[in-house]
Design a protein around this motif. Sequence first.
Motif, mmCIF file in Angstrom:
data_model
loop_
_atom_site.group_PDB
_atom_site.id
_atom_site.type_symbol
_atom_site.label_atom_id
_atom_site.label_comp_id
_atom_site.label_asym_id
_atom_site.label_seq_id
_atom_site.Cartn_x
_atom_site.Cartn_y
_atom_site.Cartn_z
ATOM 1 N N GLY A 139 0.781 -1.233 0.000
ATOM 2 C CA GLY A 139 0.000 0.000 0.000
ATOM 3 C C GLY A 139 0.811 1.281 0.000
ATOM 4 N N LYS A 140 2.111 1.205 0.224
ATOM 5 C CA LYS A 140 2.917 2.425 0.312
ATOM 6 C C LYS A 140 3.120 3.032 -1.072
ATOM 7 N N PRO A 141 2.857 4.331 -1.244
ATOM 8 C CA PRO A 141 2.975 4.956 -2.567
ATOM 9 C C PRO A 141 4.308 4.723 -3.258
ATOM 10 N N SER A 142 5.404 4.693 -2.499
ATOM 11 C CA SER A 142 6.720 4.527 -3.120
ATOM 12 C C SER A 142 6.867 3.176 -3.798
ATOM 13 N N PHE A 143 6.247 2.133 -3.237
ATOM 14 C CA PHE A 143 6.472 0.771 -3.710
ATOM 15 C C PHE A 143 5.242 0.099 -4.315
ATOM 16 N N ARG A 144 4.095 0.755 -4.244
ATOM 17 C CA ARG A 144 2.845 0.101 -4.641
ATOM 18 C C ARG A 144 2.867 -0.386 -6.085
ATOM 19 N N ALA A 145 3.303 0.460 -7.010
ATOM 20 C CA ALA A 145 3.315 0.079 -8.430
ATOM 21 C C ALA A 145 4.312 -1.037 -8.692
#
Length: 255
Positions: free
Chosen positions: A89-95
């Motif tokens: 869920g973390k924006p830095s790693f989500r993708a």
Amino acid sequence: MCGRYALTSKPDEVLDFTGVAALDDFPARFNIAPTQPILVVMQAERSDPGSNLPDRRAFLARWGFIPGWAKDPKDLSLMINARSESAIGKPSFRAAMRHRRILVPASGFYEWRRQEKSGEEKSQPYWIRPKNGALIAFGGLMETYASADGSEIDTAAILTTGANRALSRIHDRMPVVIGQEDFTRWLDCRLQEPREVKDLMKAVDDDFFEAIPVSDRVNKVSNMGAELQLPAEDVAPLPAIRQKSKPDDSQLSLF
């Protein structure tokens, strides 16, 4: 966490272990550090669906993840690790968790245990390797960062999880190790969503690794020889592994 590791196996051993289609020759590396190029393995698109060749590719990436949305990497902290508990869920790693999961081949890693000696706090390094001497693969994430001038760089982070009981005597975190039998499921970002591989991001069994105290020569990135993994002398033994607490039989239970 994982801030230093080693890959000392021969290229043909890494090729057989990871199942990549091809692998260039490379030297043994005993002290791999952040910002350096590291070998990673990723799922590849098949150009010929009928081919029997492996659909995995190996390449070099910078150890230090840069999210695709970053405007200036200089404004970011160096992200060499990603916490597996929050990576989905973390924006830095989500993708990357959804589309670019990778394997990072390794022979083992280094970790430092803080301890007080002669009234001064010091850190004792340990070389942590599989007891059977086999190759391992850390779970990781990859992102290709495109700068404003159009140049691109592949970047990577190693996933971590809470340490098992054996290694918690040294540090409270450890790298996620993906078993060879789970490589296909971990790398298949097309069919396996992050929630479907969440069960792979856990600590290995307590007896999987052995921890060998080594000298502080490993602290310097410029030291890169095999002597870094020689056992150090006069190092106090690790505390005993805490036994799991047992229920108190003197208390009544409803279950």
